[in-house]
Enzyme design. Structure first.
Site, PDB file in Angstrom:
ATOM      1  N   LYS A 165      22.518  29.227  21.856  1.00  0.00           N
ATOM      2  CA  LYS A 165      22.657  29.743  20.487  1.00  0.00           C
ATOM      3  C   LYS A 165      21.753  28.979  19.527  1.00  0.00           C
ATOM      4  O   LYS A 165      21.098  29.573  18.654  1.00  0.00           O
ATOM      5  CB  LYS A 165      24.114  29.605  20.036  1.00  0.00           C
ATOM      6  CG  LYS A 165      24.345  29.938  18.573  1.00  0.00           C
ATOM      7  CD  LYS A 165      25.695  29.461  18.081  1.00  0.00           C
ATOM      8  CE  LYS A 165      25.736  27.971  17.895  1.00  0.00           C
ATOM      9  NZ  LYS A 165      26.047  27.490  16.567  1.00  0.00           N
ATOM     10  N   ASN A 166      21.681  27.664  19.681  1.00  0.00           N
ATOM     11  CA  ASN A 166      20.921  26.845  18.745  1.00  0.00           C
ATOM     12  C   ASN A 166      19.409  26.957  18.949  1.00  0.00           C
ATOM     13  O   ASN A 166      18.642  26.439  18.138  1.00  0.00           O
ATOM     14  CB  ASN A 166      21.363  25.385  18.826  1.00  0.00           C
ATOM     15  CG  ASN A 166      22.733  25.165  18.225  1.00  0.00           C
ATOM     16  OD1 ASN A 166      23.207  25.988  17.431  1.00  0.00           O
ATOM     17  ND2 ASN A 166      23.386  24.084  18.607  1.00  0.00           N
ATOM     18  N   CYS A 196      30.725  25.253  10.363  1.00  0.00           N
ATOM     19  CA  CYS A 196      31.815  24.331  10.687  1.00  0.00           C
ATOM     20  C   CYS A 196      31.938  23.233   9.642  1.00  0.00           C
ATOM     21  O   CYS A 196      30.935  22.706   9.159  1.00  0.00           O
ATOM     22  CB  CYS A 196      31.577  23.698  12.060  1.00  0.00           C
ATOM     23  SG  CYS A 196      31.719  24.842  13.434  1.00  0.00           S
ATOM     24  N   ARG A 241      25.526  18.639   6.007  1.00  0.00           N
ATOM     25  CA  ARG A 241      24.232  18.865   6.646  1.00  0.00           C
ATOM     26  C   ARG A 241      23.270  19.175   5.504  1.00  0.00           C
ATOM     27  O   ARG A 241      22.956  20.326   5.230  1.00  0.00           O
ATOM     28  CB  ARG A 241      24.290  20.029   7.637  1.00  0.00           C
ATOM     29  CG  ARG A 241      25.336  19.856   8.719  1.00  0.00           C
ATOM     30  CD  ARG A 241      25.092  20.839   9.857  1.00  0.00           C
ATOM     31  NE  ARG A 241      26.318  21.068  10.606  1.00  0.00           N
ATOM     32  CZ  ARG A 241      26.365  21.776  11.730  1.00  0.00           C
ATOM     33  NH1 ARG A 241      25.283  22.297  12.224  1.00  0.00           N
ATOM     34  NH2 ARG A 241      27.496  21.957  12.359  1.00  0.00           N
ATOM     35  N   ILE A 248      20.600  20.078   2.786  1.00  0.00           N
ATOM     36  CA  ILE A 248      19.401  20.910   2.844  1.00  0.00           C
ATOM     37  C   ILE A 248      18.276  20.289   2.029  1.00  0.00           C
ATOM     38  O   ILE A 248      17.189  20.853   1.920  1.00  0.00           O
ATOM     39  CB  ILE A 248      19.758  22.325   2.334  1.00  0.00           C
ATOM     40  CG1 ILE A 248      18.720  23.345   2.817  1.00  0.00           C
ATOM     41  CG2 ILE A 248      19.910  22.335   0.807  1.00  0.00           C
ATOM     42  CD1 ILE A 248      19.085  24.775   2.523  1.00  0.00           C
ATOM     43  N   ASP A 294      27.292  17.159  19.652  1.00  0.00           N
ATOM     44  CA  ASP A 294      27.981  18.387  20.041  1.00  0.00           C
ATOM     45  C   ASP A 294      28.768  18.254  21.338  1.00  0.00           C
ATOM     46  O   ASP A 294      29.463  19.190  21.736  1.00  0.00           O
ATOM     47  CB  ASP A 294      26.973  19.537  20.177  1.00  0.00           C
ATOM     48  CG  ASP A 294      26.628  20.162  18.833  1.00  0.00           C
ATOM     49  OD1 ASP A 294      27.223  19.765  17.816  1.00  0.00           O
ATOM     50  OD2 ASP A 294      25.760  21.046  18.807  1.00  0.00           O
ATOM     51  N   ILE A 327      26.389  10.876  13.707  1.00  0.00           N
ATOM     52  CA  ILE A 327      25.643  11.998  13.138  1.00  0.00           C
ATOM     53  C   ILE A 327      26.398  12.647  11.981  1.00  0.00           C
ATOM     54  O   ILE A 327      25.864  12.800  10.885  1.00  0.00           O
ATOM     55  CB  ILE A 327      25.333  13.046  14.220  1.00  0.00           C
ATOM     56  CG1 ILE A 327      24.660  12.378  15.440  1.00  0.00           C
ATOM     57  CG2 ILE A 327      24.460  14.159  13.653  1.00  0.00           C
ATOM     58  CD1 ILE A 327      23.348  11.690  15.127  1.00  0.00           C
ATOM     59  N   ARG A 347      31.913  31.717  18.014  1.00  0.00           N
ATOM     60  CA  ARG A 347      30.642  31.516  17.313  1.00  0.00           C
ATOM     61  C   ARG A 347      29.563  31.002  18.257  1.00  0.00           C
ATOM     62  O   ARG A 347      28.375  31.271  18.047  1.00  0.00           O
ATOM     63  CB  ARG A 347      30.805  30.516  16.162  1.00  0.00           C
ATOM     64  CG  ARG A 347      31.518  31.054  14.921  1.00  0.00           C
ATOM     65  CD  ARG A 347      31.450  30.044  13.783  1.00  0.00           C
ATOM     66  NE  ARG A 347      30.084  29.553  13.641  1.00  0.00           N
ATOM     67  CZ  ARG A 347      29.738  28.246  13.700  1.00  0.00           C
ATOM     68  NH1 ARG A 347      30.649  27.314  13.913  1.00  0.00           N
ATOM     69  NH2 ARG A 347      28.484  27.886  13.540  1.00  0.00           N
TER      70      ARG A 347
END
Length: 426
Positions: free
Chosen positions: A22-23, A120, A125, A127, A308, A330, A400
Site C-alpha cells: 500500500k505504501n 491514523c 507527521r 507537512i 510499522d 519515530i 485500510r
C-alpha cells in the site's frame, strides 16, 4: 461496524501470499498526475486506502480504472485533464497519504489545493518539510481553512537538505523535482523500499533520477513525462506481520511473494528470539525453534527496525521468556495498543517512548478496540494465542492496509471470522 472474532490456540501451517505494498502503491498512483498519458500499475492491493486514492484522483478529473476478475490487482490511471486540482477534505480525511499529491499537482498544473492530511492518530507527521522544500523550488504556499494552497509558474531545481528523514516528504518532493527546471539535489533522504519503488516508476516515465535508496538523490528535471507500466513491490509490513504470526503461534509458515531483502532487521531480530528462519529468493519460511526469548528493539528509519512493525513485535514479546524493552523513536503516540494488550493479560509498563514487556504471560480472550492500522494487527496476533474467543472492534483500521487479512489467516489454520462484513460487499 465490522468486528473480528478470533479463537486462539491454533499453530499456523501452510503458505500465505503477500500482497502489493500500500505504501508503494499510493505514491505511485499520485505519480500518474505528472503525465497526460496512461499509467498502468500492477500488484495493487485491494485495501481501503487505494479506493480512497482512486476517489481522490477521479475527483480531480482523472480516469481511474481498478481491475476486476483476473486483473483485480491492476489499475490504469490517465490524468489527461486535471479539471479540479483540489484534494478535498471529505475524501482525504482518513488517509495520511493525501499530502503526496501536493508535489505532482503543482509540478504539472502550477496550482494545488490540498487538505491537511488525516489517517491514523499515531502522532504528528508534519507537512512542514513538504512546504519548505516546495518553497525552495519557487512555489508560493499559503494555508487557508485547513487547506494548503500552492502556486508557481514553474518549479526550479534547488539544493534541499531535509531537517529530518521523511518518507512522504522525500516522495512528494521527488515527484515535484521531475518536472522542475534544472537540477535538484536532495540530502538526508528516506531510503525506504517504497521510495525506491516510486523512483523506478518515475524513471520508467522518463524522469532522470540518480541515488534513490540512498541518502542523496539527484534529479535532472525534464519538460514532460510519459506513460509507463510498473509492478508494485510486495508489502514488507504485511510480510513481517505474517512472519510474526507464524512465530507467535509456534507454526510452520511459508511467506510467499515477498522481498526478503526488505525485511533484514526483522529477520535478524526474530532469529535472536530463537525463531527458525529460512530465506529464499522470494519467500521466507518461519518455524518454531522452541521457547521464544526476549530481545529488545528500537524503531529507526530504514534499514533499521520499522515503526510499522513495533506493535506486532510487542505482541510477540508477551510470549517471550524474559524482559523486552521496545523504544519508539519515530512517532510519539504509538503505544495505544498497550492498554488493549494489558486487557488480554499482558504485563507491560510504559515510560515515555519506552515500553517494558515482561513475559512469558498467558493471554486471555477479551473484547478489545483497534486504534490504528498496525495496532489492529498486534491485537490479531495476541488473539491468535489467547485462551478463548476474542472480539476485535473497529477493524476498519485493518482494512485500510491489509488485504483480506482474515481470509489469508484462515487459509493457514487460524480461527478467525468477520462479523458484519461490509467491506466484502462494496
Amino acid at each position: 461496524m465490522d468486528k473480528f472474532v478470533v479463537r486462539g490456540g491454533n499453530p499456523l501451517l501452510g503458505t500465505i501470499k503477500v500482497s502489493g505494498a500500500k505504501n508503494s502503491a499510493l505514491p505511485c498512483m499520485a505519480a500518474a498526475i505528472l503525465t497526460e498519458d496512461e499509467v498502468i500499475l500492477e500488484n495493487i492491493p485491494q485495501v481501503h486506502d487505494i479506493e480512497t486514492e482512486r476517489k481522490l484522483l477521479t475527483s480531480m478529473g482523472a480516469e481511474v480504472e481498478l481491475g476486476y476478475g483476473r486483473a483485480q490487482h491492476r489499475t490504469s490511471i490517465q490524468c489527461a485533464i486535471l479539471s479540479d486540482p483540489v484534494a478535498k477534505y471529505e475524501i482525504v480525511k482518513t488517509m495520511r497519504a493525501s499530502s503526496l499529491v501536493l508535489g505532482p499537482l503543482i509540478a504539472r498544473t502550477g496550482i494545488a489545493r490540498v487538505a491537511m492530511p488525516g489517517g491514523c492518530a499515531i502522532g504528528g507527521r508534519p507537512i512542514d518539510l513538504h512546504i519548505k522544500g516546495l518553497e525552495a523550488m519557487g512555489a508560493t504556499i499559503t494555508q487557508d481553512h485547513g487547506y494548503l494552497e500552492a502556486r508557481t509558474d514553474r518549479l526550479k531545481g534547488a539544493h534541499i537538505v531535509f531537517d529530518k528523514i521523511t518518507v512522504t516528504g522525500t516522495e512528494d518532493l521527488l515527484m515535484a523535482a521531475t518536472l522542475a527546471e534544472g537540477e535538484t539535489l536532495f540530502e538526508n533522504c528516506a531510503r525506504e523500499p517504497e521510495v525506491t519503488d516510486l523512483a523506478a516508476l518515475l524513471i520508467a516515465m522518463g524522469a532522470k533520477i540518480e541515488g534513490a535508496g540512498t541518502g542523496t538523490i539527484r534529479v535532472q528535471g525534464v519538460a514532460k513525462l510519459h506513460g509507463a507500466r510498473h509492478k508494485i513491490n510486495p508489502d514488507r509490513i504485511e510480510a513481517g506481520t505474517f512472519l510474526l504470526a507464524g512465530a507467535i503461534t509456534g507454526g510452520d509458515l511459508n511467506i510467499d511473494c515477498c522481498e526478503p531483502e526488505h525485511l533484514g532487521s526483522l529477520i535478524a531480530k526474530l532469529e535472536q528470539c530463537g525463531v527458525r528462519i529460512d530465506v529464499g529468493k522470494d519467500n521466507i519460511r518461519v518455524r518454531s525453534g522452541g521457547d521464544l526469548k526476549a530481545s529488545d528493539i528500537s524503531t529507526e528509519e530504514y534499514p533499521g527496525f520499522p515503526t510499522d512493525m513495533q506493535a506486532q513485535f510487542m505482541a510477540l514479546a508477551t510470549q517471550a521468556e524474559g524482559t523486552t524493552t521496545v523504544t519508539e523513536n519515530i512517532f510519539e503516540n504509538r503505544f495505544m495498543h498497550v492498554q488493549e494488550l494489558i486487557r488480554m493479560g499482558a504485563n507491560i509498563t510504559v515510560s515515555g517512548r519506552t515500553a517494558t514487556i515482561r513475559g512469558k504471560t498467558p493471554l486471555q480472550s477479551a473484547a478489545v478496540m483497534c486504534s490504528d492500522l498496525r495496532a489492529s494487527a498486534s491485537l490479531v496476533l495476541a488473539a491468535l494465542v489467547a485462551d478463548g474467543e476474542s472480539i476485535l472492534d473497529r477493524v476498519y483500521h485493518m482494512d485500510r492496509g491489509y488485504e483480506r487479512l482474515e481470509e489469508k489467516l484462515r487459509g493457514v489454520g487460524a480461527q478467525i471470522r468477520r462479523m458484519g462484513d461490509v467491506f466484502s460487499k462494496r
